[in-house]
Design a protein around this motif. Structure first.
Motif, PDB file in Angstrom:
ATOM      1  N   ALA A   1       0.832  -1.198   0.000  1.00 15.37           N
ATOM      2  CA  ALA A   1       0.000   0.000   0.000  1.00 15.37           C
ATOM      3  C   ALA A   1       0.874   1.259   0.000  1.00 15.37           C
ATOM      4  O   ALA A   1       0.598   2.228  -0.719  1.00 15.37           O
ATOM      5  CB  ALA A   1      -0.925  -0.005   1.210  1.00 15.37           C
ATOM      6  N   LEU A   2       1.938   1.247   0.803  1.00 16.39           N
ATOM      7  CA  LEU A   2       2.844   2.394   0.853  1.00 16.39           C
ATOM      8  C   LEU A   2       3.481   2.647  -0.507  1.00 16.39           C
ATOM      9  O   LEU A   2       3.567   3.796  -0.962  1.00 16.39           O
ATOM     10  CB  LEU A   2       3.929   2.157   1.907  1.00 16.39           C
TER      11      LEU A   2
ATOM     12  N   SER B   1      -0.676   2.044  10.067  1.00 16.07           N
ATOM     13  CA  SER B   1      -0.335   0.707  10.547  1.00 16.07           C
ATOM     14  C   SER B   1      -0.511  -0.365   9.473  1.00 16.07           C
ATOM     15  O   SER B   1      -0.037  -1.496   9.626  1.00 16.07           O
ATOM     16  CB  SER B   1      -1.179   0.345  11.764  1.00 16.07           C
ATOM     17  N   ARG B   2      -1.157  -0.014   8.366  1.00 12.74           N
ATOM     18  CA  ARG B   2      -1.434  -0.978   7.294  1.00 12.74           C
ATOM     19  C   ARG B   2      -0.531  -0.739   6.078  1.00 12.74           C
ATOM     20  O   ARG B   2      -0.720  -1.364   5.026  1.00 12.74           O
ATOM     21  CB  ARG B   2      -2.897  -0.866   6.869  1.00 12.74           C
ATOM     22  N   ALA B   3       0.461   0.106   6.225  1.00 16.43           N
ATOM     23  CA  ALA B   3       1.257   0.555   5.081  1.00 16.43           C
ATOM     24  C   ALA B   3       2.006  -0.563   4.372  1.00 16.43           C
ATOM     25  O   ALA B   3       2.205  -0.514   3.157  1.00 16.43           O
ATOM     26  CB  ALA B   3       2.245   1.641   5.521  1.00 16.43           C
ATOM     27  N   THR B   4       2.435  -1.588   5.101  1.00  9.07           N
ATOM     28  CA  THR B   4       3.236  -2.650   4.478  1.00  9.07           C
ATOM     29  C   THR B   4       2.381  -3.780   3.919  1.00  9.07           C
ATOM     30  O   THR B   4       2.915  -4.756   3.374  1.00  9.07           O
ATOM     31  CB  THR B   4       4.230  -3.234   5.493  1.00  9.07           C
ATOM     32  N   HIS B   5       1.072  -3.670   4.016  1.00  8.39           N
ATOM     33  CA  HIS B   5       0.186  -4.706   3.509  1.00  8.39           C
ATOM     34  C   HIS B   5      -0.041  -4.540   2.007  1.00  8.39           C
ATOM     35  O   HIS B   5       0.005  -3.433   1.466  1.00  8.39           O
ATOM     36  CB  HIS B   5      -1.165  -4.654   4.220  1.00  8.39           C
ATOM     37  N   LYS B   6      -0.288  -5.649   1.325  1.00 11.06           N
ATOM     38  CA  LYS B   6      -0.683  -5.616  -0.082  1.00 11.06           C
ATOM     39  C   LYS B   6      -2.172  -5.236  -0.169  1.00 11.06           C
ATOM     40  O   LYS B   6      -2.924  -5.472   0.779  1.00 11.06           O
ATOM     41  CB  LYS B   6      -0.439  -6.978  -0.736  1.00 11.06           C
ATOM     42  N   PRO B   7      -2.595  -4.679  -1.288  1.00 18.20           N
ATOM     43  CA  PRO B   7      -4.002  -4.268  -1.410  1.00 18.20           C
ATOM     44  C   PRO B   7      -5.005  -5.371  -1.076  1.00 18.20           C
ATOM     45  O   PRO B   7      -6.053  -5.093  -0.466  1.00 18.20           O
ATOM     46  CB  PRO B   7      -4.094  -3.836  -2.874  1.00 18.20           C
ATOM     47  N   ALA B   8      -4.714  -6.623  -1.436  1.00 17.01           N
ATOM     48  CA  ALA B   8      -5.648  -7.718  -1.180  1.00 17.01           C
ATOM     49  C   ALA B   8      -5.853  -7.980   0.305  1.00 17.01           C
ATOM     50  O   ALA B   8      -6.840  -8.618   0.696  1.00 17.01           O
ATOM     51  CB  ALA B   8      -5.163  -8.997  -1.866  1.00 17.01           C
TER      52      ALA B   8
END
Length: 220
Positions: free
Chosen positions: A96-97, A129-136
């Motif tokens: 996401a980042l 806090s969700r920056a390193t997650h993939k869009p899915a």
């Protein structure tokens, strides 16, 4: 801020926009409303310089963007206009980042600088806090907040949104609508939003109604 004069656009024999003239002031939140097929998305794409009109002019302050060549137009768009779409358009293979940073990287900023700016926006949008997650791995509401951050990272004067809450449930749609007004108050940006959501349209500073490719005057 934005001034449109006698804008016309056809696709083949179908005339989609007819002699559109309007103005939008700095810091306004304006909704473009009307029935499906009225020309709303085409008008938004013209305002965002993604399409060129058959005739007419679009001014950003004193710049007639219709007169710019493709290279200058691409640079203008990257620096002055942010886009938010209904389906987010986040690239699935990137975090996401990284998605948020892309417009800044295209503008020539370093990854370190872009990441620092992106994290400031993500903290403001409550998704850091969700920056390193993939869009899915993100909810629809989270994906849309990252899409908003991507639109904001180059500090554009104008944000153009096409049915931005059309894929969200009622609660997340309301949160996104509130966010637009917080951003306007925080950064003094102009928002032009194509929407069928009447709650958002009525909350806007002003509505521009299209019917059969033309602006409907209030008296109509």
């Amino acid at each position: 801020m934005i001034k449109v004069e006698h804008l016309n656009k056809s696709f083949g024999s179908l005339q989609v926009l007819r002699d559109i003239s309007l103005s939008i002031g700095q810091g306004e939140v304006v909704s473009i409303v009307g029935a499906s097929g009225a020309g709303k998305t085409t008008l938004l794409q013209l305002l965002g310089t993604l399409l060129r009109p058959d005739s007419g002019h679009i001014y950003y302050d004193d710049v007639d963007v219709i007169g710019l060549d493709e290279k200058a137009l691409s640079s203008f768009r990257n620096q002055n206009v942010g886009f938010v779409f209904q389906f987010h358009n986040l690239l699935p293979e990137f975090t996401a980042l990284e998605n948020v940073c892309m417009p800044a990287l295209i503008a020539g900023r370093s990854m370190a600088e872009a990441s620092e700016e992106a994290m400031k926006l993500l903290q403001f949008l409550n998704v850091a806090s969700r920056a390193t997650h993939k869009p899915a791995q993100l909810s629809g509401g989270e994906q849309q907040r990252f899409a908003v951050a991507r639109a904001l990272i180059n500090h554009p004067a104008v944000i153009l949104a096409d049915e931005p809450s059309g894929n969200l449930d009622t609660r997340h749609a309301a949160e996104l609508h509130d966010l637009f007004f917080q951003l306007r108050d925080q950064y003094r940006q102009t928002f032009v939003i194509v929407t069928h959501n009447m709650a958002l349209a009525q909350k806007s500073d002003r509505q521009i109604m299209l019917r059969d490719g033309a602006v409907v005057q209030p008296s109509e």
